[in-house]
Design a protein around this motif. Structure first.
Motif, mmCIF file in Angstrom:
data_model
loop_
_atom_site.group_PDB
_atom_site.id
_atom_site.type_symbol
_atom_site.label_atom_id
_atom_site.label_comp_id
_atom_site.label_asym_id
_atom_site.label_seq_id
_atom_site.Cartn_x
_atom_site.Cartn_y
_atom_site.Cartn_z
ATOM 1 N N ARG A 1 47.733 35.421 40.267
ATOM 2 C CA ARG A 1 47.839 34.696 41.505
ATOM 3 C C ARG A 1 46.350 35.212 42.163
ATOM 4 N N ARG A 2 45.810 34.023 42.837
ATOM 5 C CA ARG A 2 44.699 34.269 43.831
ATOM 6 C C ARG A 2 45.037 33.717 45.165
ATOM 7 N N ARG A 3 44.960 34.517 46.152
ATOM 8 C CA ARG A 3 45.151 34.076 47.648
ATOM 9 C C ARG A 3 43.823 33.342 48.033
ATOM 10 N N LEU A 4 43.868 32.232 48.664
ATOM 11 C CA LEU A 4 42.766 31.463 49.240
ATOM 12 C C LEU A 4 42.442 31.989 50.550
ATOM 13 N N THR A 5 41.334 32.535 50.806
ATOM 14 C CA THR A 5 40.876 32.826 52.022
ATOM 15 C C THR A 5 39.517 32.219 52.575
ATOM 16 N N PRO A 6 39.014 32.288 53.708
ATOM 17 C CA PRO A 6 37.868 31.917 53.924
ATOM 18 C C PRO A 6 36.698 32.693 53.101
ATOM 19 N N GLU A 7 36.674 34.048 53.045
ATOM 20 C CA GLU A 7 35.556 34.478 52.178
ATOM 21 C C GLU A 7 35.870 34.366 50.788
ATOM 22 N N GLY A 8 36.768 33.496 50.453
ATOM 23 C CA GLY A 8 36.918 33.493 48.764
ATOM 24 C C GLY A 8 38.379 33.505 48.403
ATOM 25 N N ALA A 9 38.630 33.066 47.242
ATOM 26 C CA ALA A 9 39.796 33.674 46.479
ATOM 27 C C ALA A 9 39.724 35.054 46.215
ATOM 28 N N VAL A 10 40.924 35.833 46.619
ATOM 29 C CA VAL A 10 41.136 37.157 46.275
ATOM 30 C C VAL A 10 42.321 37.162 45.181
ATOM 31 N N VAL A 11 41.902 38.046 44.137
ATOM 32 C CA VAL A 11 42.790 38.257 43.037
ATOM 33 C C VAL A 11 43.830 38.981 43.468
ATOM 34 N N VAL A 12 45.202 38.836 43.565
ATOM 35 C CA VAL A 12 46.265 39.818 43.806
ATOM 36 C C VAL A 12 47.034 40.008 42.645
ATOM 37 N N ALA A 13 48.071 40.626 42.906
ATOM 38 C CA ALA A 13 48.857 41.064 41.497
ATOM 39 C C ALA A 13 49.669 39.900 40.884
ATOM 40 N N PRO A 14 49.701 39.695 39.659
ATOM 41 C CA PRO A 14 50.196 38.577 39.026
ATOM 42 C C PRO A 14 51.780 38.708 39.231
ATOM 43 N N LEU A 15 52.359 37.498 38.752
ATOM 44 C CA LEU A 15 53.898 37.511 38.734
ATOM 45 C C LEU A 15 54.054 37.866 37.264
ATOM 46 N N VAL A 16 54.704 38.599 36.807
ATOM 47 C CA VAL A 16 55.042 38.714 35.363
ATOM 48 C C VAL A 16 56.399 38.189 35.201
ATOM 49 N N LEU A 17 56.608 37.225 34.558
ATOM 50 C CA LEU A 17 57.782 36.272 34.377
ATOM 51 C C LEU A 17 58.540 36.642 33.408
ATOM 52 N N ALA A 18 57.886 37.227 32.276
ATOM 53 C CA ALA A 18 58.946 38.033 31.230
ATOM 54 C C ALA A 18 58.027 39.094 30.730
ATOM 55 N N HIS A 19 58.230 40.353 30.396
ATOM 56 C CA HIS A 19 57.697 41.370 29.710
ATOM 57 C C HIS A 19 58.421 41.505 28.213
ATOM 58 N N LEU A 20 57.839 41.357 27.171
ATOM 59 C CA LEU A 20 58.580 41.318 25.907
ATOM 60 C C LEU A 20 58.235 42.214 25.258
ATOM 61 N N PRO A 21 58.553 43.484 24.934
ATOM 62 C CA PRO A 21 58.181 44.463 23.899
ATOM 63 C C PRO A 21 58.539 43.893 22.613
ATOM 64 N N LEU A 22 57.372 44.274 21.519
ATOM 65 C CA LEU A 22 57.474 43.969 20.350
ATOM 66 C C LEU A 22 57.762 45.177 19.308
ATOM 67 N N GLU A 23 58.418 44.836 18.192
ATOM 68 C CA GLU A 23 58.807 46.053 17.306
ATOM 69 C C GLU A 23 57.028 46.439 16.651
ATOM 70 N N ALA A 24 56.585 45.442 16.157
ATOM 71 C CA ALA A 24 55.341 45.743 15.425
ATOM 72 C C ALA A 24 54.350 46.073 16.482
ATOM 73 N N ARG A 25 53.460 47.109 16.376
ATOM 74 C CA ARG A 25 52.662 47.574 17.521
ATOM 75 C C ARG A 25 51.492 47.610 17.233
ATOM 76 N N HIS A 26 50.428 47.486 18.239
ATOM 77 C CA HIS A 26 48.737 47.789 17.948
ATOM 78 C C HIS A 26 48.535 48.798 18.626
ATOM 79 N N VAL A 27 47.864 49.966 18.283
ATOM 80 C CA VAL A 27 47.560 51.008 19.112
ATOM 81 C C VAL A 27 45.957 50.984 19.052
ATOM 82 N N ASP A 28 45.582 51.212 20.203
ATOM 83 C CA ASP A 28 43.967 51.252 20.793
ATOM 84 C C ASP A 28 43.215 52.004 19.501
#
Lengths: 463, 370
Positions: A436-463
């Motif tokens: 999400r970005r909110r439109l302002t005269p100073e430009g578009a401000v990035v605000v927190a996204p809407l997380v529509l689905a958070h889906l943990p998986l069984e196979a994992r990736h480790v950094d």
């Protein structure tokens, strides 16, 4: 009239029933004092990012460096009283001027809009549970919010809530919550009652055999009944947004053709029923029905052929007739394009019109950019192309929507298919996220996204 | 204007004489554009044919009106493979110029069905509209008269022992496909601008609208996401340019403004919006270009003129070739380099000749121009 009373009357008119059965065992009075608010110095919110707490204000530290944490809302947050971290990475902030949300990808805090059913008042404390429900206590109310839509439910006395404000909430044992009111301290256990259920969805006017022939562009919900619910939501044709179902029960602006309406009932813990479905055939405006369009087109073509053909015969005899017919075809193509330009309709391709991107944005509007993300164990997020498996055709929603609705099972299938093509693909979770970005005269401000689905998986990736 | 005068103008506009070389180049360009669209959509079409659509895809058959009237339904394999093969064969024959008119007619019909079928799985888009109308007009013009195997064969045969026929330069109906494509493009741009004003109102040009549309796609480049005033300015320019595009028919010189503007607009929008590359529409803008003069135009600026001209035009032509190759064929970077070479070689060759001529005290010979 207060919204809560209107909503109650609407629910009674809709045939929903209050849920006293949910109160059994849900509330337990506790003698111990409400726990002291936990004092934090900082909170990790993502790879290399921490929120820093200083004298009732929030700061941000990225990779060891303190950076400004502005607020996209005028006036700022005011004094911050509580913070809660969501399993999907969102941060909810209870503050003097409202409930705010942040994410490590955002540039500023953003006020959570007060959508349907969200608890009013000045937030004091906030807790996010494992199911990503946001429990909020304010000086006036106690309630719960769905972070994917920001609507929710405010508890009432009929829900077993004793006393009045100011309220406080904190985590309790085994998935319960400690709730303080003017009447004392209580332990609230959600999700004890059976799930709500939609028992009837009736569309008007009925055409029998489970189908409805509706007016042009409109579907009307004449009757909805549900058990053990406090609110209803609906959506059309599998759209990702579930909208509050309140009277008048008419859905306008629908294209001609068959449409499916789904209704779910919510209980006070935002537990959701299985969707009840009904189909309706929305009529085309009389001038846009297939028979009229085809008849008019054929009549126009015949008129053009007759006109150009007659002129060609008069001017050049039979030898000129092919040219006359070709002229008629050209004129028909041009006329069709002009008519489509005035009355566009996608099904008429290639006579499609050109009314794309005609909607407007205004100052303060939020722009959404939905996408699919792969999250590693360390919280790193990478955006995935929805067309890489050849599936999205023209719209990313053809992949995003099944993932939102299908949950973990569909996510595992998607991950397995993607891994077959890209063997190194082993994320900890998939996330459907709308930046999400909110439109302002100073430009578009990035605000927190809407997380529509958070889906943990069984196979994992480790950094 | 009397009806008779109007009819004569109509016939001259659509059926008058036109350059056969231009028509032939346009034929090849349009078929290459068709090839691009058809190949791009093949994955989804074959997935549906093989019924291999996964649980995580929402795919419904909602046919366009034309397919609905034909009663068309998605077909399985091997029918889809046969259609695809026939389509590629027709396009290839049309490009090579073998049985040219028949090949173009088959390519037009099958391209319409293929793209229409793809749109019936999702939603129709606008980029292929001029392509389809242009393709359907090709068979009505003498598309095989130049730059084709048909033409080469008929010239070699000659007539009854006489010398081979000289290639014709112009013929009636030769302008028809280009004109229909041009008018379709002009109608499209006009109604794009008019619809924005009719539906969005003058407020559509407030700057926030264009900014928001770009942001739907991601992070717009060049800081456009932060510059509302610049977006407002671009919005006004966009709507005015779209509304006035039909002026290209009032004065040919205006094409030097509107066609590059359209090219730049689609390039910028492909980088800043979720519109995609609009590659097929981009390519159909070549209908406004005197295609038969392009080689001489390039040679003039790369070889005959001075260093400044070469310095300016070599990178422009190289980048244009690079972008077309990359967008059309998604070829590997190494092959893309081939597209960069010719303009620079030509420019260097022209420079060497000019230097030699200056050293020898004479102007470079115009006969050296390829």
């Amino acid at each position: 009239m207060p919204r809560a009373i209107l909503g109650t009357l609407a629910l009674l008119a809709l045939g929903t029933t209050p849920a006293p059965a949910q109160n059994e065992g849900a509330w337990e009075r506790r003698d111990e004092p409400f726990p002291e608010r936990r004092q934090r110095e900082s909170l990790r919110i993502g790879p290399g990012a921490r929120l820093v707490f200083r004298d009732g204000a929030l700061g941000l530290r990225r990779r060891g460096e303190d950076v400004p944490l502005p607020c996209a809302s005028p006036g700022g947050t005011g004094i911050v009283s509580d913070v809660a971290l969501d399993p999907a990475g969102l941060v909810f902030v209870a503050a003097e001027r409202g409930l705010f949300v942040f994410h490590e990808s955002a540039e500023a805090l953003d006020r959570v809009p007060a959508e349907e059913g969200a608890p009013p008042g000045r937030p004091d404390s906030v807790v996010v549970d494992a199911r990503r429900r946001v429990w909020v206590a304010t000086d006036e109310a106690f309630g719960v919010i769905d972070p994917s839509s920001f609507d929710g439910y405010t508890f009432r006395a009929s829900d077993g809530l004793e006393g009045g404000g100011p309220f406080r909430v904190a985590e309790g044992p085994e998935g319960a919550f400690r709730v303080a009111s003017s009447a004392g301290t209580f332990l609230y256990r959600p999700d004890l009652a059976p799930a709500p259920r939609v028992t009837m969805v009736e569309l008007a006017p009925s055409a029998g055999a489970g189908a409805v022939r509706a007016a042009p562009g409109r579907i009307e919900l004449s009757r909805v009944e549900a058990e053990r619910s406090v609110a209803l939501r609906y959506r059309v044709d599998g759209h990702h947004v579930w909208r509050p179902l309140v009277p008048p029960l008419a859905i306008d602006g629908l294209a001609p053709g068959w449409h499916e309406v789904e209704v779910v009932a919510l209980d006070r813990d935002l537990g959701r029923s299985e969707p009840a479905r009904a189909r309706a055939l929305v009529a085309a405006p009389p001038a846009m029905t297939r028979s009229v369009v085809v008849s008019v087109a054929l009549a126009a073509l015949a008129l053009l052929v007759a006109s150009f053909g007659a002129v060609a015969l008069r001017r050049g005899g039979a030898r000129a007739l092919p040219r006359g017919l070709l002229s008629a075809a050209i004129a028909f193509c041009l006329l069709g394009q002009v008519v489509a330009g005035i009355e566009p309709h996608a099904k008429g391709w290639p006579f499609i019109g050109f009314a794309m991107y005609c909607y407007r944005y205004e100052r303060g509007d939020v722009v959404h950019d939905a996408g699919l993300f792969a999250l590693s164990d360390g919280g790193h997020a990478r955006r995935l192309g929805t067309s890489e498996l050849g599936t999205a055709v023209d719209s990313r929603w053809k992949v995003l929507r099944p993932l939102i609705d299908g949950g973990a099972a569909v996510a595992e299938r998607y991950a397995a298919d993607r891994r077959a093509r890209f063997p190194a693909f082993r994320p900890a979770a998939l996330q459907v996220r709308s930046a999400r970005r909110r439109l302002t005269p100073e430009g578009a401000v990035v605000v927190a996204p809407l997380v529509l689905a958070h889906l943990p998986l069984e196979a994992r990736h480790v950094d | 204007m009397s009806i008779e005068v109007a009819l004569r103008r109509w016939e001259r506009f659509w059926f008058g004489e036109g350059s056969l070389v231009r028509l032939a180049v346009f034929r090849i360009v349009m078929l290459v554009a068709a090839l691009h669209g058809v190949v791009n959509y093949r994955r989804a079409m074959f997935q549906v044919a093989q019924e291999s659509t996964a649980a995580y895809v929402d795919r419904r058959w909602d046919p366009i009106l034309a397919l609905e009237l034909l009663g068309a339904e998605p077909v399985g394999m091997p029918a889809t493979a046969v259609v695809y093969g026939a389509l590629l064969a027709a396009i290839a024959l049309g490009i090579l110029g073998l049985f040219t008119r028949t090949a173009c007619a088959v390519a037009a019909v099958l391209t319409f069905l293929w793209i229409g079928g793809y749109y019936s799985l999702g939603q129709p888009h606008h980029d292929c509209v001029p392509l389809v109308f242009g393709l359907f007009a090709l068979p009505f013009a003498p598309v095989g008269a130049r730059l084709s195997l048909d033409a080469a064969w008929s010239r070699r045969r000659g007539r009854g022992g006489e010398a081979p026929l000289a290639p014709p330069e112009r013929a009636p109906y030769a302008a028809l496909p280009l004109r229909l494509t041009q008018v379709t493009i002009a109608i499209g741009y006009f109604f794009s601008g008019a619809s924005k004003l009719a539906i969005g109102g003058l407020g559509w040009m407030n700057g926030y609208t264009l900014q928001g549309i770009m942001l739907e796609f991601g992070e717009p480049p060049w800081g456009l996401g932060d510059r509302v005033a610049l977006c407002a300015f671009l919005s006004v320019g966009l709507v005015v340019a779209q509304l006035t595009f039909p002026l290209v028919f009032a004065a040919r010189r205006l094409r030097w403004f509107y066609v590059p503007m359209a090219v730049v607009f689609h390039f910028v929008s492909s980088r800043t919006m979720a519109t995609g590359s609009f590659f097929t529409l981009w390519i159909t803008l070549s209908s406004f270009v005197a295609l038969e003069r392009v080689p001489a135009f390039c040679a003039e600026r790369l070889v005959r003129r001075g260093w400044l001209s070469r310095l300016v035009w070599a990178p422009i032509l190289a980048l244009a070739t690079f972008h077309v190759l990359r967008t059309c064929f998604e070829v590997v970077p190494g092959v893309l380099a081939l597209g960069l070479v010719p303009p620079f070689l030509l420019a260097a060759r022209g420079g060497l000749r000019a230097a030699r001529a200056a050293a020898g005290g004479a102007a470079p010979s115009s006969a050296a121009v390829p």
